[in-house]
Design a protein around this motif. Structure first.
Motif, PDB file in Angstrom:
ATOM      1  N   UNK A   1       0.848  -1.201   0.000  1.00 56.20           N
ATOM      2  CA  UNK A   1       0.000   0.000   0.000  1.00 56.20           C
ATOM      3  C   UNK A   1       0.881   1.247   0.000  1.00 56.20           C
ATOM      4  N   UNK A   2       2.128   1.041   0.387  1.00 54.31           N
ATOM      5  CA  UNK A   2       3.063   2.158   0.311  1.00 54.31           C
ATOM      6  C   UNK A   2       4.411   1.638  -0.181  1.00 54.31           C
ATOM      7  N   UNK A   3       4.928   2.275  -1.204  1.00 52.95           N
ATOM      8  CA  UNK A   3       6.221   1.845  -1.755  1.00 52.95           C
ATOM      9  C   UNK A   3       7.308   2.771  -1.230  1.00 52.95           C
ATOM     10  N   UNK A   4       8.314   2.135  -0.623  1.00 52.32           N
ATOM     11  CA  UNK A   4       9.417   2.894  -0.016  1.00 52.32           C
ATOM     12  C   UNK A   4      10.518   3.170  -1.042  1.00 52.32           C
ATOM     13  N   UNK A   5      10.853   2.133  -1.813  1.00 48.54           N
ATOM     14  CA  UNK A   5      11.938   2.317  -2.793  1.00 48.54           C
ATOM     15  C   UNK A   5      11.800   1.338  -3.952  1.00 48.54           C
ATOM     16  N   UNK A   6      12.306   1.791  -5.081  1.00 50.21           N
ATOM     17  CA  UNK A   6      12.426   0.923  -6.264  1.00 50.21           C
ATOM     18  C   UNK A   6      13.878   1.020  -6.715  1.00 50.21           C
ATOM     19  N   UNK A   7      14.553  -0.120  -6.748  1.00 49.08           N
ATOM     20  CA  UNK A   7      15.962  -0.135  -7.175  1.00 49.08           C
ATOM     21  C   UNK A   7      16.100  -1.009  -8.407  1.00 49.08           C
ATOM     22  N   UNK A   8      16.549  -0.387  -9.456  1.00 51.53           N
ATOM     23  CA  UNK A   8      16.762  -1.112 -10.718  1.00 51.53           C
ATOM     24  C   UNK A   8      18.268  -1.235 -10.918  1.00 51.53           C
ATOM     25  N   UNK A   9      18.701  -2.463 -11.116  1.00 50.93           N
ATOM     26  CA  UNK A   9      20.140  -2.727 -11.260  1.00 50.93           C
ATOM     27  C   UNK A   9      20.302  -3.639 -12.466  1.00 50.93           C
ATOM     28  N   UNK A  10      20.985  -3.137 -13.500  1.00 49.40           N
ATOM     29  CA  UNK A  10      21.070  -3.928 -14.723  1.00 49.40           C
ATOM     30  C   UNK A  10      22.497  -4.382 -15.017  1.00 49.40           C
ATOM     31  N   UNK A  11      22.589  -5.472 -15.756  1.00 54.68           N
ATOM     32  CA  UNK A  11      23.881  -5.972 -16.211  1.00 54.68           C
ATOM     33  C   UNK A  11      23.815  -6.238 -17.703  1.00 54.68           C
ATOM     34  N   UNK A  12      24.824  -5.740 -18.417  1.00 54.42           N
ATOM     35  CA  UNK A  12      24.869  -5.944 -19.871  1.00 54.42           C
ATOM     36  C   UNK A  12      26.284  -6.361 -20.270  1.00 54.42           C
TER      37      UNK A  12
END
Ligand code: IKT
Length: 364
Positions: free
Chosen positions: A203-214
């Motif tokens: 109901x509440x989002x604290x954080x979104x972490x996107x970590x990519x590898x290429x």
């Protein structure tokens, strides 16, 4: 869905791979492809194999300023994602024929306009162009509006600040009958959409972490433009300085990092696109990753982590991972086509304006 005709602007890595992936999807007919040299158009469907064979290893890789000398996004602005383009029209070191190497293409003074002029027969246009100038994609969109285009535009832009420029055009797109999907690659795009789904437990989002590898050893030539865009995110560079780097200077940057570039806190539009979709505040989103140009294996697993609080007071982190075996080409172009298909359905249903990847479920 009925058959969908589409065009790609830009025949660098993203444009060409989109054409290739579209061959594996139902109901898609590529009818036009252009770069700054010219345009290939066939309303019975382009011969994608011929076009790919002719242009493979034949992309613009010459350095240049990429600067526009005019108010409109025109031929001189039309970059492939193989490299930046000089405004002078004077051939640069490493420059080559681009799309006109294909037997289906011919040179053009204004390839974008040629596509706009046939827009009545094109359901969707993928803007596979690097956005070295922040307003470049918005200015291309303006040309489609001015040319009376009424269809789908999809871009794979990266920078957060561009989204506002597109939002400002919502009224113009609505009046024109344009359905515009912004940030429809991997990140922003696929991973933004994944974050929106992963957030549903909370109901509440604290954080979104996107970590990519290429891992981009064999795909390096094809993705020079993407690498240049990434270098602009390193602390010692910005868009302007990265745009003017020669290919040798780019290689020197890569060598300084032993072929492995790490990016923290990138300005990627996942943040504003998640805020726009009501998922969380933009400032709670981080995007970073590792690019390894010496190997094809991903240097790290691409992961989206969404932390939040559930309705019953638990705190948790939902994670979404891409398999290490799936390539960047698959994870950018598959979703771009998926969003394009969905946008065509929306457009046919009379829904116009600007949409982000967290607001649409891509088609398949
Ligand atoms: C993009 O083109 O969407 C951004 C690039 C990162 C792609 C992530 C793909 C992840 C994967 O295949 O696992 C980069 C920021 N240029």
């Amino acid at each position: 869905m009925n058959d969908t005709t589409f065009a790609v602007l830009g025949t660098g890595g993203i444009g060409r791979r989109t054409l290739e992936v579209s061959q594996h999807k139902d109901g898609l007919t590529p009818v036009a492809a252009c770069d700054r040299h010219g345009v290939a158009m066939d309303f019975d469907g382009l011969d994608v194999d011929e076009l790919l064979e002719a242009t493979e290893g034949n992309i613009d890789s010459g350095p240049g300023t990429g600067e526009s000398d005019g108010a409109d996004a025109s031929r001189d602005d039309l970059e492939t994602d193989g490299g930046a383009v000089a405004s002078s029209g004077v051939k640069q070191h490493g420059e080559n024929a681009g799309v006109v190497a294909s037997a289906q293409a011919r040179p053009s003074e204004d390839p974008i306009q040629e596509i706009i002029d046939r827009g009545d027969a094109i359901d969707a246009v993928l803007l596979a162009l690097p956005n070295y100038e922040h307003d470049f994609i918005p200015r291309v969109a303006d040309r489609f509006v001015a040319g009376g285009y009424a269809g789908v535009l999809v871009d794979v832009l990266k920078r957060s600040r561009v989204i506002g420029m597109l939002d400002e055009r919502t009224g113009a797109f609505e009046d024109a009958g344009i359905t515009f999907v912004c940030g429809a690659g991997a990140t922003p795009g696929f991973l933004t959409g994944a974050a929106a789904l992963a957030a549903q437990s909370f109901v509440e989002v604290e954080s979104v972490d996107i970590w990519w590898g290429v891992g981009l050893k064999s795909g390096y030539e094809d993705n020079r433009g993407t690498v240049r865009e990434d270098i602009a995110h390193l602390p010692e560079y910005d868009i302007d300085t990265a745009r003017t780097l020669s290919e040798d200077e780019i290689e020197a940057v890569i060598d300084e990092h032993d072929g492995v570039l790490e990016f923290d806190d990138m300005e990627h539009a996942d943040d504003v696109l998640l805020e726009r979709a009501g998922i969380c505040d933009a400032e709670d989103v981080t995007v970073g990753g590792i690019l390894d140009v010496e190997r094809d294996e991903k240097p790290t697993t691409t992961t989206v982590s969404v932390t939040g609080t559930t309705f019953d007071g638990e705190t948790g982190t939902n994670t979404f991972e891409l398999d290490d075996a799936t390539s960047m080409a698959a994870n950018v172009n598959g979703p771009a086509i998926g969003y394009l298909k969905t946008a065509v359905c929306r457009n046919r249903a009379g829904e116009y304006g600007v949409f982000g990847p967290a607001e649409l479920m891509p088609g398949f």
